[in-house]
Each structure stands twice: as structure tokens, then as C-alpha cells.
Scaffold this motif. Structure first.
Motif, PDB file in Angstrom:
ATOM      1  N   GLY A 165       0.490  -1.109   0.149  1.00 35.43           N
ATOM      2  CA  GLY A 165      -0.591  -0.215  -0.237  1.00 35.43           C
ATOM      3  C   GLY A 165       0.974   1.542  -0.225  1.00 35.43           C
ATOM      4  N   ILE A 166       1.769   1.177   0.658  1.00 38.63           N
ATOM      5  CA  ILE A 166       2.741   2.388   0.779  1.00 38.63           C
ATOM      6  C   ILE A 166       3.229   2.372  -1.001  1.00 38.63           C
ATOM      7  CG2 ILE A 166       5.218   3.001   1.409  1.00 38.63           C
ATOM      8  CD1 ILE A 166       4.095   2.112   4.814  1.00 38.63           C
ATOM      9  N   LEU A 167       4.160   1.373  -1.314  1.00 41.73           N
ATOM     10  CA  LEU A 167       4.378   1.712  -2.533  1.00 41.73           C
ATOM     11  C   LEU A 167       3.500   1.962  -3.926  1.00 41.73           C
ATOM     12  CD1 LEU A 167       6.677   1.251  -4.314  1.00 41.73           C
ATOM     13  CD2 LEU A 167       6.429  -1.017  -4.867  1.00 41.73           C
ATOM     14  N   SER A 168       1.939   1.887  -3.302  1.00 39.48           N
ATOM     15  CA  SER A 168       1.036   1.773  -4.456  1.00 39.48           C
ATOM     16  C   SER A 168       1.027   3.685  -4.120  1.00 39.48           C
ATOM     17  CB  SER A 168      -0.012   1.573  -3.831  1.00 39.48           C
ATOM     18  OG  SER A 168      -1.002   1.955  -5.102  1.00 39.48           O
ATOM     19  N   ALA A 169       1.166   4.126  -3.096  1.00 40.18           N
ATOM     20  CA  ALA A 169       1.181   5.363  -2.501  1.00 40.18           C
ATOM     21  C   ALA A 169       1.537   6.463  -3.156  1.00 40.18           C
ATOM     22  CB  ALA A 169       1.371   5.720  -1.543  1.00 40.18           C
ATOM     23  N   TYR A 170       3.146   5.524  -3.216  1.00 45.22           N
ATOM     24  CA  TYR A 170       4.628   6.593  -4.241  1.00 45.22           C
ATOM     25  C   TYR A 170       4.388   6.620  -5.201  1.00 45.22           C
ATOM     26  CZ  TYR A 170       6.747   7.128  -0.276  1.00 45.22           C
ATOM     27  OH  TYR A 170       7.089   7.947   1.298  1.00 45.22           O
ATOM     28  N   LEU A 171       3.511   4.951  -6.424  1.00 39.99           N
ATOM     29  CA  LEU A 171       3.696   4.651  -6.988  1.00 39.99           C
ATOM     30  C   LEU A 171       2.913   6.244  -8.336  1.00 39.99           C
ATOM     31  CD1 LEU A 171       4.279   1.181  -7.625  1.00 39.99           C
ATOM     32  CD2 LEU A 171       5.380   2.914  -8.738  1.00 39.99           C
ATOM     33  N   SER A 172       1.641   6.221  -7.497  1.00 37.38           N
ATOM     34  CA  SER A 172       0.520   7.083  -7.974  1.00 37.38           C
ATOM     35  C   SER A 172       1.103   9.069  -7.397  1.00 37.38           C
ATOM     36  CB  SER A 172      -1.053   6.914  -7.268  1.00 37.38           C
ATOM     37  OG  SER A 172      -0.472   7.203  -5.900  1.00 37.38           O
ATOM     38  N   GLY A 173       2.027   8.473  -7.054  1.00 39.34           N
ATOM     39  CA  GLY A 173       2.429  10.636  -7.044  1.00 39.34           C
ATOM     40  C   GLY A 173       2.019  11.310  -5.602  1.00 39.34           C
ATOM     41  N   GLY A 174       2.048  10.185  -4.612  1.00 31.44           N
ATOM     42  CA  GLY A 174       1.660  10.596  -3.243  1.00 31.44           C
ATOM     43  C   GLY A 174       2.981  10.615  -2.323  1.00 31.44           C
ATOM     44  N   TRP A 175       3.015  10.919  -1.273  1.00 29.27           N
ATOM     45  CA  TRP A 175       3.391  10.655   0.148  1.00 29.27           C
ATOM     46  C   TRP A 175       2.487   9.966   1.303  1.00 29.27           C
ATOM     47  CZ3 TRP A 175       4.168  13.627   4.500  1.00 29.27           C
ATOM     48  CH2 TRP A 175       4.563  13.230   6.029  1.00 29.27           C
ATOM     49  N   PRO A 176       2.353   9.222   1.843  1.00 31.37           N
ATOM     50  CA  PRO A 176       1.608   7.848   2.840  1.00 31.37           C
ATOM     51  C   PRO A 176       2.666   8.647   3.895  1.00 31.37           C
ATOM     52  CG  PRO A 176       3.307   6.244   1.882  1.00 31.37           C
ATOM     53  CD  PRO A 176       3.969   7.904   1.085  1.00 31.37           C
TER      54      PRO A 176
END
Length: 183
Positions: free
Chosen positions: A143-154
Motif C-alpha cells: 500500500g505504501i509503495l502504491s501511494a508512491y507509484l501514484s505520486g503521493g506520500w503516505p
């Protein structure tokens, strides 16, 4: 110019680890790529995101976001440090990448995001180790990686820990998902 982090050979999960390295090398860190983080809430105010990441506490134990990430990472460390020679070699190979990873992340951050460097490097390190040891089975770090891949910061959690969902800061988020200006 983004400094390239070299790929690594770790056996069966090398391709998964190298996906994380490829993302770091892509130069897309904290850049919108028009993907949606499913099941999470988003905020666009950096000051609020930092409060969730560094001040807010979660769950009955009153963990900070750093505590929660550390708690989840302890499950991965248990495998690394209890798994014998196979994991010792993997740990050495991944540890050798961390300075390159940090430099690459630092070069990609806008001035307003520089304070996030340690958190981002720590998250990406956790994703590398999690994938090396557990493949894609660790839902938290995926989930954390997915957040980064979508341009976000968890940056935190919404709802009672461990139920609930990831809170993600995005520079371009337009809907706060009801988060508003808390905490």
C-alpha cells in the motif's frame, strides 16, 4: 539528472525489488501520474500531512505514524535476522544501495518537500526489504509503495488502527476525503 540506483540480484524476488529501484530511477517521485490510490484518503495540504506523519497518534497504543511503520517493519526484520545466511547476503546487497537511494530521492524532491527525505527513504527501504523477503504479500508495504507509484506520500492513517486506510498527501489532491484540517 537523477542519479541511477543500480539493480540488484537477490534470487526469486529480484524482479519485485528492481521494480522499486526502477521507480526511484524514473524521476516520478511525488509527481502526479494520474493514478488513484484505492481505498485510501488523500489530502493536499502539506502542513496537515506533516502533522499526520509526525504528530498524530493512532490506535489504543497511541503510536505515531513512524511507530506504526516500524511495527510493521519488525515483521520483515524478524525474517531477515532470523533467516540465516540467505537473508544475511540479501541484507548486505540491499544495504549497499541505501546511499544511492537516498541521493536519488534527494535530487528529486522539490524544496518544499525536502523535509520528507528521511521518511521517504525509510519507506522505500522498507518496501525494498519487504519485497525481497515477502514478495508482494505484505499488504501494508505494498500500500505504501502504491501511494508512491501514484505520486503521493503516505503520511498517516485514517480510521482505527489496524482497521482503516492509508492517508496519502498529494500535491494535486482536490478532495480531502473528509479529512479537512484535522488534527
Amino acid at each position: 539528472m537523477v542519479e541511477m540506483v543500480r539493480e540488484v540480484e537477490l534470487g526469486e524476488n529480484s524482479n519485485l525489488v528492481n521494480e522499486v529501484i526502477g521507480f526511484v530511477n524514473s524521476g516520478l517521485l511525488l509527481r502526479s501520474v494520474n493514478q488513484v490510490v484505492l481505498g485510501g484518503a488523500e489530502i493536499s495540504d502539506l502542513a496537515t500531512a506533516k502533522k499526520y506523519a509526525w504528530v498524530q497518534v493512532y490506535g489504543e497504543e497511541s503510536f505515531t505514524w513512524a511507530d506504526l511503520r516500524s511495527e510493521k517493519m519488525s515483521e520483515v526484520w524478524d525474517v531477515v535476522y532470523g533467516g540465516g545466511e540467505k537473508y544475511t547476503e540479501m541484507d548486505i546487497k540491499l544495504s549497499e544501495l541505501l546511499d544511492e537511494l537516498s541521493r536519488s530521492v534527494q535530487k528529486q524532491l522539490l524544496p518544499k518537500h525536502r523535509e520528507l527525505l528521511d521518511d521517504i527513504v525509510s519507506d522505500l527501504k522498507c518496501c525494498l526489504y519487504s519485497r525481497a523477503v515477502q514478495g508482494k504479500t505484505n499488504e501494508f508495504f505494498e500500500g505504501i509503495l502504491s501511494a508512491y507509484l501514484s505520486g503521493g506520500w503516505p503520511c498517516g492513517w485514517v480510521g482505527g488502527w489496524p482497521k482503516g486506510s492509508l492517508l496519502v498527501y498529494r500535491d494535486d489532491a482536490t478532495d480531502t476525503g473528509g479529512i479537512g484540517d484535522r488534527p
